[in-house]
Motif scaffolding. Sequence first.
Motif, PDB file in Angstrom:
ATOM      1  N   PRO A 280       0.793  -1.210   0.000  1.00  0.00           N
ATOM      2  CA  PRO A 280       0.000   0.000   0.000  1.00  0.00           C
ATOM      3  C   PRO A 280       0.835   1.273   0.000  1.00  0.00           C
TER       4      PRO A 280
ATOM      5  N   GLY B  58     -11.308  -2.348   0.250  1.00  0.00           N
ATOM      6  CA  GLY B  58      -9.879  -2.433   0.483  1.00  0.00           C
ATOM      7  C   GLY B  58      -9.129  -1.165   0.134  1.00  0.00           C
ATOM      8  N   VAL B  59      -9.863  -0.080  -0.138  1.00  0.00           N
ATOM      9  CA  VAL B  59      -9.209   1.186  -0.476  1.00  0.00           C
ATOM     10  C   VAL B  59      -9.257   2.184   0.673  1.00  0.00           C
TER      11      VAL B  59
ATOM     12  N   GLN C 183     -12.622  -7.537  -3.625  1.00  0.00           N
ATOM     13  CA  GLN C 183     -11.385  -6.917  -3.162  1.00  0.00           C
ATOM     14  C   GLN C 183     -10.719  -6.143  -4.304  1.00  0.00           C
ATOM     15  N   TYR C 184     -10.364  -4.900  -4.036  1.00  0.00           N
ATOM     16  CA  TYR C 184      -9.561  -4.148  -5.001  1.00  0.00           C
ATOM     17  C   TYR C 184      -8.147  -4.716  -5.025  1.00  0.00           C
ATOM     18  N   LEU C 185      -7.662  -4.981  -6.227  1.00  0.00           N
ATOM     19  CA  LEU C 185      -6.288  -5.435  -6.419  1.00  0.00           C
ATOM     20  C   LEU C 185      -5.603  -4.474  -7.382  1.00  0.00           C
ATOM     21  N   ARG C 186      -4.476  -3.959  -7.001  1.00  0.00           N
ATOM     22  CA  ARG C 186      -3.786  -2.904  -7.736  1.00  0.00           C
ATOM     23  C   ARG C 186      -3.218  -3.426  -9.059  1.00  0.00           C
TER      24      ARG C 186
ATOM     25  N   ILE D 100      -3.576  -0.166  -2.329  1.00  0.00           N
ATOM     26  CA  ILE D 100      -4.393  -1.053  -1.501  1.00  0.00           C
ATOM     27  C   ILE D 100      -4.182  -0.654  -0.042  1.00  0.00           C
TER      28      ILE D 100
ATOM     29  N   TYR E 152      -6.438  -5.786   2.931  1.00  0.00           N
ATOM     30  CA  TYR E 152      -6.931  -7.026   2.366  1.00  0.00           C
ATOM     31  C   TYR E 152      -8.101  -7.473   3.233  1.00  0.00           C
TER      32      TYR E 152
END
Length: 296
Positions: free
Chosen positions: A5, A211-212, A238-241, A249, A252
């Motif tokens: 992150p 997740g942000v 889930q946001y995944l970069r 991120i 998690y």
Amino acid sequence: MVTSPSGTGTRRMPPWLHKRLPASGDIEATRRLLADLHLNTVCQSARCPNQGECFASRTATFMILGNTCTRNCRFCAVEYGQPEAIDEDEPRRVAEAARRLGLKHIVVTSVTRDDLPDGGAGHFAATITALRQALPGAYIEVLTPDFRGSRAALAAVARARPDIFNHNVETVPRFYPDVRPQADYRRSLDVLKQMKELDATIYTKSGLMVGVGESREEVLAVMADLRAVNCDILTIGQYLRPSPRHLEIKEYVPPETFTWYAQKGREMGFLYVAAGPYVRSSYHAAEFSVKIAGVK
């Protein structure tokens, strides 16, 4: 390994995000079919982590109106810039690909086209029509941009009668200036509200990523806002970069939190909720049409 992150290094994903690679199956065959028909998919353009799994099962989410977006959202890997002219033959080729893949639930999305007077709504309608002609028994879902809130554009899509109209709010309103600077939270809610007003028989759907940095309370507030505009279906993932230049991120989110969100959503009255680390708007989208609409 993923970018941390802080953006200064890498750290390991938690165990629940370890995804087993699918057997080769029809992955290459699906890719060749799409390439032969000169079609874009959000699976490829947005670097979806489920791409291998979906391609192996001979399914894909078609992305129409080109491969270049007029908006530059910080979470999305789709290319930003000056888009190309509309390909008038694209609806026919989307229908041909869906026919060859044997799809019973078809999902069509697009880049945002703020350069077009109707935002691309007419092209969505043409694609729906082509799909109806080629596969009259299929369930058709569209995931559209906001068309800058144009009721005329939304009416054009509604007249083509998709089974599901999806427009994602993506995140909680507090993060819109950073995450979706060219979008507007209330406008996105109004898009869903207008579609129900135009045709109450069309299921409406929306989704958001977590997740942000959002709180549980903020997520529940978004869910309540969606139900207030009669949104039927909800997805949470889930946001995944996609790369180090994208949004960081912050968390998690553990599987039990997704389970909790799903339960809360059902209690609020959503007809169907898909919530999990790898859930995306169109991931296993056919489950709704099978469980709720009875499509075989």
